[in-house]
Design an enzyme around this catalytic site. Structure first.
Site, short mmCIF file in Angstrom:
data_model
loop_
_atom_site.label_atom_id
_atom_site.label_comp_id
_atom_site.label_asym_id
_atom_site.label_seq_id
_atom_site.Cartn_x
_atom_site.Cartn_y
_atom_site.Cartn_z
N ASP A 13 0.82 -1.23 0.00
CA ASP A 13 0.00 0.00 0.00
C ASP A 13 0.85 1.27 0.00
OD1 ASP A 13 -2.25 -1.73 0.31
OD2 ASP A 13 -1.80 -1.81 2.46
N GLU A 14 2.00 1.23 -0.66
CA GLU A 14 2.91 2.39 -0.65
C GLU A 14 2.55 3.44 -1.71
OE1 GLU A 14 4.00 -0.72 -1.17
OE2 GLU A 14 5.40 -1.31 0.41
N LYS A 16 2.25 2.56 -4.98
CA LYS A 16 3.01 2.17 -6.18
C LYS A 16 2.20 2.46 -7.44
CE LYS A 16 3.20 -2.05 -4.59
NZ LYS A 16 2.76 -1.87 -3.21
N GLY A 40 -4.03 -4.10 -4.10
CA GLY A 40 -4.96 -3.00 -4.40
C GLY A 40 -4.17 -1.79 -4.85
N HIS A 41 -4.42 -1.32 -6.07
CA HIS A 41 -3.72 -0.14 -6.58
C HIS A 41 -4.75 0.93 -6.92
CE1 HIS A 41 -0.17 -2.84 -8.06
NE2 HIS A 41 -0.22 -2.70 -6.76
N GLN A 226 2.06 -5.70 -3.49
CA GLN A 226 2.42 -5.79 -2.07
C GLN A 226 3.76 -5.06 -1.84
OE1 GLN A 226 1.52 -9.24 -3.48
NE2 GLN A 226 -0.52 -8.53 -3.10
N VAL A 416 2.61 14.45 -3.07
CA VAL A 416 1.99 15.31 -2.05
C VAL A 416 0.46 15.32 -2.18
CG1 VAL A 416 4.00 16.79 -1.67
CG2 VAL A 416 2.43 17.34 -3.53
P1 IMP Z 1 -2.44 -12.86 1.44
O1 IMP Z 1 -1.55 -12.20 0.44
O2 IMP Z 1 -3.90 -12.65 1.16
O3 IMP Z 1 -2.08 -14.27 1.68
O4 IMP Z 1 -2.20 -12.12 2.85
C1 IMP Z 1 -0.97 -12.26 3.56
C2 IMP Z 1 -0.58 -10.96 4.26
O5 IMP Z 1 -0.24 -9.99 3.26
C3 IMP Z 1 -1.72 -10.33 5.08
O6 IMP Z 1 -1.13 -9.67 6.20
C4 IMP Z 1 -2.30 -9.28 4.15
O7 IMP Z 1 -2.93 -8.24 4.84
C5 IMP Z 1 -1.04 -8.82 3.44
N1 IMP Z 1 -1.30 -8.28 2.09
C6 IMP Z 1 -1.56 -8.96 0.95
N2 IMP Z 1 -1.72 -8.12 -0.07
C7 IMP Z 1 -1.54 -6.88 0.42
C8 IMP Z 1 -1.55 -5.57 -0.18
O8 IMP Z 1 -1.74 -5.38 -1.38
N3 IMP Z 1 -1.31 -4.54 0.67
C9 IMP Z 1 -1.05 -4.71 1.99
N4 IMP Z 1 -1.03 -5.90 2.58
C10 IMP Z 1 -1.27 -6.98 1.79
#
Ligand code: IMP
Length: 432
Positions: A13-14, A16, A40-41, A226, A416
């Site tokens: 969630d940076e 990207k 999620g983008h 991620q 910003v």
């Molecule tokens: P999974 O990818 O659904 O198996 O989740 C594993 C871990 O990665 C959990 O802590 C999720 O919240 C985290 N995670 C997976 N995808 C994202 C993302 O796009 N953003 C933030 N955390 C993520």
């Protein structure tokens, strides 16, 4: 033509998506190579907000060919839903999308198994997105009962596989949870075959296509999903995702050799967030975290969950930048820190009385880490209209310089605000 890549340096969630969207203008091909619809983008331009999950961000630009590589796991229904919602918004990108026939398919049993496993873990639950991502990757690595996109679009092969797998999976599901949902092979075949008919024209050998594109000097942009700290090998295991979400995943997930990457850009928020379980040394489970969450709208794009919020962690971010060989960093959401008072940046950890700048591999050690903080004066001004670094309040400039110094990378870009133009370009590196 050397390729460019964008990866997250924290726990996802940076922002990207915004950086990839900006870079996509100067690239011909955007490639997703790991993860699935757990990502999620969000991209905002022209007064519209686009939320993407499985599709590469390049789909938003009409000159870009989008590619989903072998390392991605695909839920056919989810990808079609996403395509349809873009079509409804006037963006018809199906003709510009290619999906690897080597990519693995998420099936209904993956979601059911994941629910059962998370329940079994009790207070050690990972807090996954419940999209069947990890269970699908497990099947791939186990090489048993795995279905690839190439199988999905071959009707006979797909039917044979489902008929073989369903009774076996039902046995496991019943053992895990006697109240588990029943899998109906005929229904799965019908639903997935309908999706396969729509996806078939997009499924191809993307590896061969990308290698040719590279040799023909097409400009490739790799889009990480991620963040590096969620990388299954290099992240904060076991509280990670199931793919290589650091730069290490680019080559395995796309089939493109490492030396093809010319520029590696790491994206980090000006603070830190995390969704789900796991250690988070700079977490502020208090009014500061609450203030950051509200100002930064820190709620999951995919699951809607409130994100855990805390101060910038330079130890963890520097680790990520080093393992991926990042050339520069993009610092996002700097505007969220306006009005927060004095700011803290974590420059080291104290673990069992010892001070270190290395990220410990053991989750218990990371859980025990006490952040050594550097205080940096804050600023009160609204900076969302600033477009030049030297027009930022002096304290904001100093904050960015502190991050750069501690992560040991130049800052290439500052964000910003969510819009494309709410961006300060500090350095022009190749690919930009
Ligand atoms: P999974 O990818 O659904 O198996 O989740 C594993 C871990 O990665 C959990 O802590 C999720 O919240 C985290 N995670 C997976 N995808 C994202 C993302 O796009 N953003 C933030 N955390 C993520």
């Amino acid at each position: 033509m050397p390729a460019t890549s964008v990866i997250g340096l924290q726990w996802g969630d940076e922002a990207k998506g915004k950086v990839v969207d900006l870079l996509a203008e100067k690239h011909d091909v955007v490639i997703r190579y790991q993860g699935g619809n757990n990502a999620g983008h969000t991209v905002r331009f022209g007064g519209n907000t686009y939320k993407l999950s499985l599709l590469p961000t390049g789909v938003l630009q009409s000159h870009v060919q989008s590619v989903i590589g072998p390392g991605v796991v695909i839920n056919p229904e989810a990808i079609l839903k996403e395509l349809d919602s873009l079509i409804a918004g006037g963006i018809d990108c199906a003709e510009r999308l290619m999906i690897s026939d080597r990519a693995h398919v998420i099936c209904p049993w993956h979601l059911l198994e994941e629910t059962a496993f998370e329940k079994q873990r009790g207070n050690k639950a990972i807090g996954t997105t419940m999209r069947g991502i990890g269970t699908c990757y497990r099947e791939k690595v186990g090489r048993f009962h795995a279905i690839r996109m190439g199988d999905l679009i071959n009707k006979d092969r797909f039917v044979d596989k489902v008929r073989e797998i369903v009774p076996f999976k039902q046995m496991i599901l019943n053992a895990l949870d006697p109240d588990s949902e029943q899998l109906i092979a005929d229904q799965i075949i019908e639903d997935y075959s309908a999706s396969a008919d729509r996806l078939r024209p997009m499924v191809t050998d993307t590896t061969a296509w990308l290698l040719n594109a590279l040799e023909n000097d097409r400009r490739l942009l790799f889009e990480g999903a991620q963040g590096s700290l969620l990388d299954v090998d290099h992240g904060t295991f076991p509280y990670v995702t199931s793919s290589n979400s650091s730069g290490c995943g680019i080559h395995s997930g796309s089939g493109i050799p490492e030396r093809a990457i010319g520029t590696m850009i790491g994206v980090a928020k000006a603070y830190t967030t995390r969704v789900g379980g796991g250690p988070f040394p700079t977490e502020q489970d208090n009014h500061i975290g609450e203030q950051i969450r509200n100002a930064g709208h820190e709620f999951g794009t995919v699951t809607g969950r409130a994100r855990r919020c805390g101060w910038f962690d330079a130890v963890a971010t520097r680790y990520s930048a080093r393992i991926s060989g990042v050339d520069s960093i993009a610092v996002a959401l700097l505007d969220v820190l306006s009005g927060l008072g004095d700011l803290q940046v974590c420059e080291a950890y104290q673990i069992n009385g010892k001070v270190t700048r290395d990220l410990p591999s053991c989750p218990d050690a990371l859980q025990a880490a006490k952040p050594v903080m550097r205080s940096v004066p804050g600023w009160g001004e609204d900076i969302t209209g600033v477009r030049n670094f030297h027009d930022l309040p002096t304290n904001a400039q100093q904050y960015v310089q502190t991050i750069s110094e501690l992560v040991e990378r130049p800052v290439q870009l500052l964000s910003v605000g969510p819009d494309r133009d709410q961006t300060i370009v500090m350095l022009t590196l190749p690919g930009f």
